[in-house]
Design a protein around this motif. Structure first.
Motif: not given
Length: 241
Positions: A82-88
């Motif tokens: 669930q953190y993928a978008f925040k990582s980008y």
């Protein structure tokens, strides 16, 4: 390259060290269980890349990444998707899900090494020089390059730089993604996330989470999803369905 591993799980730290040794010549210069001790280490030591867990006590990996110097690259390693978008949004090089696949790790390291080489090649002078209705002229690797808009597949933002991908090459220039997007035909190029602009003509397929351009998988940010679906389908597709 010199790297640091940060993970609050001892077994995860050991496994990462072994995987890195198996797939690369990268030097592991530090292994830590939390962000605070890592930050103290980085005040006195140099590192090019951090393998960073996200859910950690005191300071999370996302909070820590936001404080890192711009020249340090980040690859997130986590059990949570669930953190993928925040990582980008934090300009991470990659996002690896545990248990980490060896081939996937090798690909992420290769990407980091490629960026490191690009960023070391006098990129501070690689500014966009001019543009017309048909092409863009940029300076990259001490040369001026004419890029037809129709040949540009997508553009990736990385900190204060962008990487422009065509079918045969990738060029880096010192400019943020918003600025270069403004110099391009808005009917052809669309922002799909904080880190990516794509040429709509090269989109092979997409779903609610990713755009696929050839073999490249590009994440769609929630803020940009509605505009992408509207532009690509002429309003016939609903991103909520």
């Amino acid at each position: 390259m010199r790297c640091v591993i940060v993970d609050d799980e001892p077994l995860a730290r050991e496994e990462m060290q072994e995987l890195i040794k198996e797939v690369s010549q990268m030097e592991v210069v530090g292994v830590f269980s939390n962000a605070l001790t890592t930050m103290e280490f980085l005040k006195e030591h140099q590192a090019d890349l951090i393998f960073l867990d996200i859910e950690m006590p005191m300071v999370t990996g996302l909070e820590f990444a936001a404080q890192l110097p711009k020249q340090i690259l980040t690859i997130f390693t986590t059990a949570y998707s669930q953190y993928a978008f925040k990582s980008y949004e934090l300009d991470a090089i990659d996002y690896l899900l545990k248990p980490i696949d060896k081939a996937r790790l090798e690909k992420a390291i290769s990407k980091a090494e490629a960026y490191k080489r690009l960023l070391s090649d006098d990129t501070e002078k690689n500014i966009v020089q001019s543009n017309t209705s048909d092409f863009l002229i940029i300076k990259s690797d001490r040369r001026f390059h004419r890029l037809n808009f129709n040949d540009i597949r997508y553009i990736e933002g990385l900190k204060d730089y962008v990487v422009i991908y065509t079918g045969s090459q990738k060029l880096i220039t010192a400019m943020n993604l918003k600025t270069i997007h403004q110099k391009m035909p808005q009917h052809l190029f669309i922002r799909v996330s904080k880190s990516y602009v794509v040429n709509i003509d090269y989109v092979d397929s997409f779903d609610h989470h990713n755009v696929y351009v050839g073999e490249s998988e590009i994440p769609i940010g929630e803020v940009y999803k509605k505009d992408f679906f509207k532009m690509y389908s002429g309003g016939s597709l609903n991103p909520e369905e």
